[in-house]
Scaffold this active site. Sequence first.
Site, mmCIF file in Angstrom:
data_model
loop_
_atom_site.group_PDB
_atom_site.id
_atom_site.type_symbol
_atom_site.label_atom_id
_atom_site.label_comp_id
_atom_site.label_asym_id
_atom_site.label_seq_id
_atom_site.Cartn_x
_atom_site.Cartn_y
_atom_site.Cartn_z
ATOM 1 N N PRO A 227 0.654 -1.154 0.008
ATOM 2 C CA PRO A 227 0.084 -0.109 -0.087
ATOM 3 C C PRO A 227 0.689 1.288 -0.366
ATOM 4 O O PRO A 227 2.404 1.140 0.148
ATOM 5 C CB PRO A 227 -0.944 -0.145 1.515
ATOM 6 C CG PRO A 227 -1.024 -1.463 1.996
ATOM 7 C CD PRO A 227 0.568 -2.038 1.179
ATOM 8 N N PRO A 228 0.134 2.475 -0.958
ATOM 9 C CA PRO A 228 0.447 3.672 -0.096
ATOM 10 C C PRO A 228 1.553 4.165 1.029
ATOM 11 O O PRO A 228 0.898 4.076 1.731
ATOM 12 C CB PRO A 228 0.093 4.067 -0.942
ATOM 13 C CG PRO A 228 -0.854 4.119 -1.872
ATOM 14 C CD PRO A 228 -0.839 2.735 -1.041
ATOM 15 N N HIS A 447 -26.630 10.141 20.360
ATOM 16 C CA HIS A 447 -26.363 8.864 19.934
ATOM 17 C C HIS A 447 -24.683 8.674 19.988
ATOM 18 O O HIS A 447 -24.794 7.192 19.871
ATOM 19 C CB HIS A 447 -26.545 9.967 18.458
ATOM 20 C CG HIS A 447 -25.796 8.651 17.184
ATOM 21 N ND1 HIS A 447 -26.975 8.642 16.303
ATOM 22 C CD2 HIS A 447 -24.496 8.310 16.479
ATOM 23 C CE1 HIS A 447 -26.802 7.640 15.696
ATOM 24 N NE2 HIS A 447 -25.234 8.489 15.753
ATOM 25 N N GLU A 448 -23.845 9.211 20.420
ATOM 26 C CA GLU A 448 -22.652 8.284 20.387
ATOM 27 C C GLU A 448 -22.483 7.866 21.792
ATOM 28 O O GLU A 448 -21.835 7.061 21.946
ATOM 29 C CB GLU A 448 -21.033 10.156 20.724
ATOM 30 C CG GLU A 448 -21.180 11.267 19.831
ATOM 31 C CD GLU A 448 -21.575 10.514 18.737
ATOM 32 O OE1 GLU A 448 -20.606 9.120 18.224
ATOM 33 O OE2 GLU A 448 -21.372 10.310 17.456
ATOM 34 N N HIS A 451 -23.651 4.579 20.945
ATOM 35 C CA HIS A 451 -22.353 3.404 20.317
ATOM 36 C C HIS A 451 -21.746 2.963 21.555
ATOM 37 O O HIS A 451 -20.963 1.658 21.381
ATOM 38 C CB HIS A 451 -21.816 4.752 19.443
ATOM 39 C CG HIS A 451 -22.363 5.014 18.455
ATOM 40 N ND1 HIS A 451 -22.709 3.910 16.896
ATOM 41 C CD2 HIS A 451 -22.892 6.519 17.499
ATOM 42 C CE1 HIS A 451 -23.429 5.002 16.201
ATOM 43 N NE2 HIS A 451 -22.963 5.815 16.146
#
Length: 650
Positions: A227-228, A447-448, A451
């Site tokens: 990969p780069p 919301h957070e 999670h």
Amino acid sequence: MNNNLFSIIRNLLLGVLLLSGISLGIKKFDLVGFQSPENIRNTAQLNQNVVSSRMTYGRFLEYLEMGWVKQVDLYENSRNAIVQASSPELGNRPQTIRVEIPVGASQLIQKLKEYNIDFDAHPTEQKNLFVSIASNILLPVIFITGLVYLFQNSENFGGGSGQSPMSLGKSTARFERRPDTGVNFKDIAGIDEAKSEFEEIVSFLKEPDKYTIVGAKIPKGILLVGPPGTGKTLLAKAIANEADVPFFSVAGSEFVEMFIGIGAARVRDLFKKASENAPCIVFIDEIDAVGRERGAGVGGGNDEREQTLNQLLTEMDGFKENKGVIVVGATNRADILDAALLRPGRFDRQVTVNLPDRLGRVGILKVHARNKPLGDDVSLVQLANRTPGFSGADLANLLNEAAILATRYKKSSITKNEVNEAADRIIGGIAGAPMEDTKNKRLIAYHEVGHAIAGSVLKSHDEVEKVTLTPRGAAKGLTWFTPEEDQSLLSRSALLARIITTLGGRAAEQVVFGDPEITTGASSDLQQVTNLARQMVTRFGMSNIGPMALEDENTGQVFLGGMSAGSDSYAENIADRIDDEVCKIVNYCEQKAIEIMQDNRVVIDLIVEKLLDEETIDGDQFRELLSTYTVLPNKNAPYISKFDSLSPVN
């Protein structure tokens, strides 16, 4: 330096001389054989008074008959006349008048003689023979000779670039007889396997007898694949410095030009120079620009790139032997290279340079931290744990960003605060201004936290690093997770845990505010969930369809049914079955996320208030708050919901 300056000044003077010659030639050509009326008027102005007016030929004849004309000068074969006259109408003041004589006025001279008018006829200017020869022959010869001189002196063409029309077929590779790149093998970490391969090449160049005594031959080519940012070019710089042999470096794109045959000529010139300086190393960066599989052009034709590739194949392993020339190629697209280029005899070794693991990242960070004053609170091990998937270039950039931040804050050393901020900036983007305490901010906080809670109670999910309401990039809030180890292989339970955690934010909104208050904030979460569930069905064989790969991992090409490569060209009802299985997985994980939010409903509000107050909560603080009201399960045991309507998920 003085020679180059002298050459540039010489070429500039030659260019000015050429331009002057061209201008002179054009001007001379413009004057050959005729004079325009404008030139006639200007000539008259030099010899006579200024022309004040024009007059028709008929009016001129009236002036002539009235005796008002004093003198007439005829020009251009009597087609134009400058008349000196004075009339009583204008108080007998002298006038200089221009008159155009019509064709056929052949009696004008006779009339001027009858009226005793002084006239003078000026014939058309005749060119000198020498001037005509100089204008038509000598000036073009001088111009062409100057162009040939410029083209032949290509080293001074274009500011010393060497890219003149006469040098298109010359190689553009940079050459160093004794390269000093400033990079040694000790400066490379995290890719020990690749480094050992190159150390062997250096040993072969320095002590060839040790290998030839047992019949070993030096590899003709080494292809670096990865990969780069993983250090392919850095390895080439290290081998150039360590081997202490002539080094040629060129990019693959520099071979290909719009003119047919230029690339092949440059390849021939490169290997000719390399053979003259053997033993040496030729490094071709981004070799896929010229080594792409043949037949992939428009109509499958033999285009310029394919001719260049054919010449490269011939030079690397043809009838012509290039002893002592080692070709090192680098690419991150080995899958598109031509098979003839990859075979032994051309590229004998393919060295894969992967992203570094945790220990590799620690080594890379130590290399890049040598010249940076780190504070006592900075742990490179913890930073390596937090940066899975980072390449060597990413880690170097991270420490550089931390150093810039330390300078911005006017600190003499880099502390943990700058390192963490730099990592957050690279992963999530530049931090935005904190949001005002509004309804939207509260929704984002729930919301957070959703999670974070879902990820904390599932055994197969990573631990929470921190939860923040600081906007970064397009995200208004973020929940960071840190894996305990690099996860190259993911189990079914780990994939399900990721889907449940991703849906945890939307589930928190639903449980706390109800279905009518579900927002659009989970749109990107739903895309990730759908994509991951589909991969479980079509690529990983983790569904009731069975252990079958229905799509190619890289191209998305369908394996079952049809000639088309589209993702919906499945045999019979396979597409419908895939959609059904994806829906089952997503619905199952959504239900588990809702159950987790219901189980921990009491503590959600407490954590949200804490988050709204402090903007950011780190992982240890979050788990301490959560464990006050909820018994955190052992990460080695499955999570079982109180409602347990479905089978337990880890």
